[in-house]
Design an enzyme around this catalytic site. Structure first.
Site, PDB file in Angstrom:
ATOM      1  N   LYS A   1     -15.790  -1.621   3.314  1.00  0.00           N
ATOM      2  CA  LYS A   1     -15.126  -1.943   2.042  1.00  0.00           C
ATOM      3  C   LYS A   1     -16.192  -2.536   1.117  1.00  0.00           C
ATOM      4  CE  LYS A   1     -10.637  -3.444   3.965  1.00  0.00           C
ATOM      5  NZ  LYS A   1      -9.966  -4.635   4.555  1.00  0.00           N
TER       6      LYS A   1
ATOM      7  N   GLU B   1       0.822  -1.214   0.000  1.00  0.00           N
ATOM      8  CA  GLU B   1       0.000   0.000   0.000  1.00  0.00           C
ATOM      9  C   GLU B   1       0.857   1.265   0.000  1.00  0.00           C
ATOM     10  OE1 GLU B   1      -3.232  -0.013   2.787  1.00  0.00           O
ATOM     11  OE2 GLU B   1      -3.901  -1.995   2.168  1.00  0.00           O
TER      12      GLU B   1
ATOM     13  N   SER C   1      -5.733  -3.732  -0.332  1.00  0.00           N
ATOM     14  CA  SER C   1      -4.294  -3.710  -0.609  1.00  0.00           C
ATOM     15  C   SER C   1      -4.010  -3.833  -2.106  1.00  0.00           C
ATOM     16  CB  SER C   1      -3.580  -4.797   0.182  1.00  0.00           C
ATOM     17  OG  SER C   1      -4.244  -6.031   0.038  1.00  0.00           O
TER      18      SER C   1
HETATM   19  P1  PGA Z   1      -6.579  -6.022   2.633  1.00  0.00           P
HETATM   20  O1  PGA Z   1      -6.009  -5.042   3.733  1.00  0.00           O
HETATM   21  O2  PGA Z   1      -7.112  -5.206   1.530  1.00  0.00           O
HETATM   22  O3  PGA Z   1      -5.387  -6.843   2.228  1.00  0.00           O
HETATM   23  O4  PGA Z   1      -7.629  -6.835   3.327  1.00  0.00           O
HETATM   24  C1  PGA Z   1      -6.620  -3.849   4.099  1.00  0.00           C
HETATM   25  C2  PGA Z   1      -7.011  -3.857   5.559  1.00  0.00           C
HETATM   26  O5  PGA Z   1      -6.832  -4.875   6.262  1.00  0.00           O
HETATM   27  O6  PGA Z   1      -7.543  -2.863   6.052  1.00  0.00           O
HETATM   28 ZN    ZN Z   2      -7.789  -4.207   8.182  1.00  0.00          ZN
END
Ligand code: PGA
Ligand code: ZN
Length: 413
Positions: A324, A192, A354
């Site tokens: 998300k 990221e 990510s």
């Molecule tokens: P991920 O990580 O997109 O790999 O799940 C982002 C987070 O955990 O906030």
């Molecule tokens: Zn997270």
């Protein structure tokens, strides 16, 4: 209301060089486009992405056939997608196919109304920019487990605007890089965009981050707070939390004690997923002791699902939820989770994954829905900067940061 003339799916590529799904929803006089992101530290309760070729095929066949000619109304389109899929985890059509189409519909509807998406969603409500959580060191599954904790982030609690938060973060990000360079530890960036965490312990990263905040000319805890994402589901094996870097494993009680000690020693204002997705008892206990002082965020723990949030509230777990869209699958379900969080008195953070792209839809959702916080990764790599920069444009359209910026109010310590 406009009708859907066509739906097109195609394969594009994300920030990790992995294939992903782009969808385009075409109306008579406008169109909308969106790309599915992808997580690495995914929760078990997430909607499931499927093979990208199959997901693209599903967009171009089943989804197109069922949406063509339909009125573009977000909730009913999303309901159609959910019914057409028919599985609890969206694994038939693929969460990657569904979220790309759902978001593309939002863009198409806004374009038909000749409005930017954030304004279309916000209607006549008074809107403000969310407070950004910005990663400085990236660890966990985003850095091959080089340190165990996944995100070491800053929240510029004293900043007066979104633009000022970014100005401050730029200084802190550079100061952190300079500290690493001086010690010969500068080794590029993680998934990221945060610095690769070449540290000897998880706590060393906290010390370095606090030092970088000071080096940049800010007072840790007054101007700038620290936010962590432990992503603890990733650490859980055989009944304990494994800190591989430190060659030790902790019981939930020991993890709890360690985090409390960190909160005492460092200017921490927020901790995400301090315990695993299964560990409601530990999450509730931690929320009881730390929740009055800091923000306790559920990511894998809630997976953007309204039912899980309501269940968590019953048990006293967390006081904030990560949102998300691809974790639950549709725009409407994401909105339902945010509405439930608001009603429950929980905070909320719209978050990227990510694996990301140039797609900036989530910034529009955060502003348009009035979600108070935004997390899109670090302060490098264009899939991250595209989102921060989009927020700057929206802030300018809203009057250039003259509106109240809620950072200080959100993070009183
Ligand atoms: P991920 O990580 O997109 O790999 O799940 C982002 C987070 O955990 O906030
Ligand atoms: Zn997270």
């Amino acid at each position: 209301m406009a009708r859907i003339v066509d739906v097109v799916g195609r394969q594009v590529w994300d920030s990790r060089g992995n294939p992903t799904v782009e969808a385009e929803v075409i109306l008579k006089t406008s169109r909308g486009r969106a790309i599915a992101p992808a997580g690495a530290s995914t929760g078990a309760g997430e909607a499931k992405a499927i093979d990208v070729r199959q997901a693209v095929l599903n967009v171009n066949t089943k989804i197109k056939n069922s949406l063509k000619g339909k009125t573009l109304e977000q909730a009913s389109v999303d309901e159609t997608l959910i019914e057409l899929d028919g599985t609890p985890d969206k694994s038939k059509l693929g969460a990657n196919a569904i979220v790309a189409v759902s978001l593309a519909c939002a863009h198409a509807a806004a374009a038909a109304a000749r409005k930017p998406l954030w304004r279309f969603l916000g209607g006549s409500r008074k809107l403000a920019l969310p407070v950004p959580q910005i990663q400085i060191f990236g660890g966990g599954a985003h850095a091959k487990g080089r340190v165990d904790i996944q995100d070491y982030m800053v929240i510029c609690v004293g900043a007066g605007s979104f633009a000022e938060s970014l100005e401050w973060t730029a200084k802190i990000y550079k100061a952190a890089g300079a500290r690493l360079a001086k010690r010969g530890l500068l080794q590029g960036v993680a998934d990221e965009g945060g610095y690769w965490p070449a540290f000897k312990s998880n706590e060393e990263a906290l010390e370095e981050l606090t030092g970088a905040i000071s080096d940049a000319g800010f007072e840790p805890g007054v101007d700038v707070g620290i936010a962590l994402d432990v992503a603890a589901t990733q650490l859980w094996r055989g009944g304990r939390y494994h800190l591989a870097l430190e060659n030790r494993s902790l019981t939930a009680d020991q993890m709890h004690a360690m985090l409390l000690r960190w909160i005492e020693r460092y200017p921490i204002v927020s901790i995400e997923d301090p315990f695993g997705e299964h560990d409601a008892a530990a999450m509730a206990a931690f929320t009881r002791t730390a929740g009055g002082k800091i923000q306790v965020v559920g990511d894998d723990f809630f997976v953007t699902r309204k039912e899980k949030l309501l269940e968590g509230k019953e048990k006293g777990c967390c006081n904030c939820v990560l949102l998300k869209p691809n974790q639950v699958g549709t725009v409407t379900e994401t909105l339902r989770c945010w509405e439930a969080a608001r009603q429950a008195g929980y905070g909320a953070i719209v978050s990227a994954r990510s694996g990301e792209t140039e797609d900036v839809s989530i910034v529009h959702l955060a502003v348009g829905w009035g979600v108070p916080q935004l997390k899109v990764g670090s302060f490098s790599r264009s899939e991250r900067m595209a989102k921060w920069n989009e927020a700057l444009r929206i802030e300018e359209a809203l009057g250039g940061g003259k509106l109240p910026f809620p950072a200080r109010k959100l993070f009183k310590r």
